[in-house]
Scaffold this active site. Structure first.
Site, PDB file in Angstrom:
ATOM      1  CG  ASP A 292      38.436  40.357  44.772  1.00  0.00           C
ATOM      2  OD1 ASP A 292      39.310  41.081  45.289  1.00  0.00           O
ATOM      3  OD2 ASP A 292      38.630  39.153  44.501  1.00  0.00           O
TER       4      ASP A 292
ATOM      5  CD  GLU B 213      46.409  34.549  44.007  1.00  0.00           C
ATOM      6  OE1 GLU B 213      45.729  35.593  44.084  1.00  0.00           O
ATOM      7  OE2 GLU B 213      45.986  33.517  43.457  1.00  0.00           O
TER       8      GLU B 213
HETATM    9  O1  KIV Z   1      39.410  36.231  44.438  1.00  0.00           O
HETATM   10  C1  KIV Z   1      39.930  35.715  45.446  1.00  0.00           C
HETATM   11  O2  KIV Z   1      39.437  34.750  46.034  1.00  0.00           O
HETATM   12  C2  KIV Z   1      41.184  36.300  45.912  1.00  0.00           C
HETATM   13  C3  KIV Z   1      41.994  35.480  46.867  1.00  0.00           C
HETATM   14  C4  KIV Z   1      42.801  34.535  46.074  1.00  0.00           C
HETATM   15  C5  KIV Z   1      42.838  36.327  47.735  1.00  0.00           C
HETATM   16  O3  KIV Z   1      41.557  37.342  45.485  1.00  0.00           O
END
Ligand code: KIV
Length: 259
Positions: free
Chosen positions: A86, A185
């Site tokens: 991310d 989501e």
């Molecule tokens: O941060 C995370 O774990 C995510 C998932 C919910 C897809 O973005």
């Protein structure tokens, strides 16, 4: 695995299963479970570091945790799942240059082969487009986008026609910009189905029903390790309860065994 290979999954009607990981133990567990994709999600701020939201996590945190995750991998390099990180809050929202630098640091300092970016507002579209043009594959993320919880809330999105249309429009834009996949989501199942049917790239759902091309779950939710469980994830074990009971039992036994 590379992101381009994941795109072929959809063409070949092969389903994608993804798990999150945040350290070498969860990295090892996720890899050994044969998940196709492992996400070092910024949810680790909440499930591993004890924060109330994903906002406090930094770029250095994500890089640190991503390296711990890949140290837990045991398979041969070519058999390892696709590792994605991310992009944390404020590492891309401030503009294209900063976003390329942040994404580049992730790619340069970890084994991740792609980054995930939340949202598709016009400024974010520019950022995504530039990061992709600079050679870094991007996974999109629409619906409940936790980095925007202060304005959108931690709640299901796409509840009215207007917001459903917006999510559909944005999914198409993300595909056009070159995202290799999208996470949806906490949106209605039929909205996710419509998007999945329309898009050529894989649509991976979390709390978005069973019609997506794949599923992703936060491993701590699945293992029942959290105090607060999201409504869309039924744990497969009551991990925290079980571990707590076992540890309590051990502590009591050891205390009574001492001379
Ligand atoms: O941060 C995370 O774990 C995510 C998932 C919910 C897809 O973005």
């Amino acid at each position: 695995m590379l992101p381009s290979e994941l795109v072929k999954y959809k063409k070949n009607s092969k389903k994608i299963i993804a798990l999150t990981a945040w350290d070498s133990i969860t990295g090892s567990l996720a890899e050994q479970s044969d998940a196709d994709l492992i996400l070092v999600g910024d949810s680790l701020a909440m499930v591993c570091l004890g924060y109330k939201s994903t906002l406090p996590i930094t770029l250095d945190n994500i890089i640190y945790h991503a390296n711990a995750v890949s140290r837990g991998f045991n398979k041969k390099m070519e058999e390892q799942p696709l590792l994605i990180c991310d992009m944390p809050f404020l590492t891309y929202q401030c503009g294209e240059d900063k976003a390329v630098e942040s994404a580049g640091k992730i790619i340069q300092n970890t084994y991740a082969k792609a980054v995930k970016i939340e949202g598709a507002e016009p400024e974010i579209q520019n950022v995504i487009s530039r990061v992709i043009r600079m050679g870094i594959p991007v996974m999109g993320h629409l619906g409940l986008t936790p980095q925007s919880y202060l304005s959108l809330g931690f709640k299901r999105q796409g509840e009215d026609i207007e917001s459903q249309e917006k999510i559909k429009r944005e999914a198409l834009i993300l595909q056009k910009l070159g995202c290799f996949s999208i996470v949806l989501e906490h949106i209605p199942e039929l909205l996710a189905k419509e998007i999945k049917d329309e898009l050529k790239i894989p649509v991976i759902g979390i709390g978005a029903g069973n019609y997506c091309d794949g599923q992703v779950r936060v491993s701590a939710d699945l293992l029942g390790l959290n105090d607060d469980q999201p409504p869309f994830c039924k744990p497969i074990i009551e991990g925290k309860k079980l571990l707590k009971e076992k540890l309590k039992e051990w502590v009591a036994n050891e205390r009574s065994n001492l001379f």
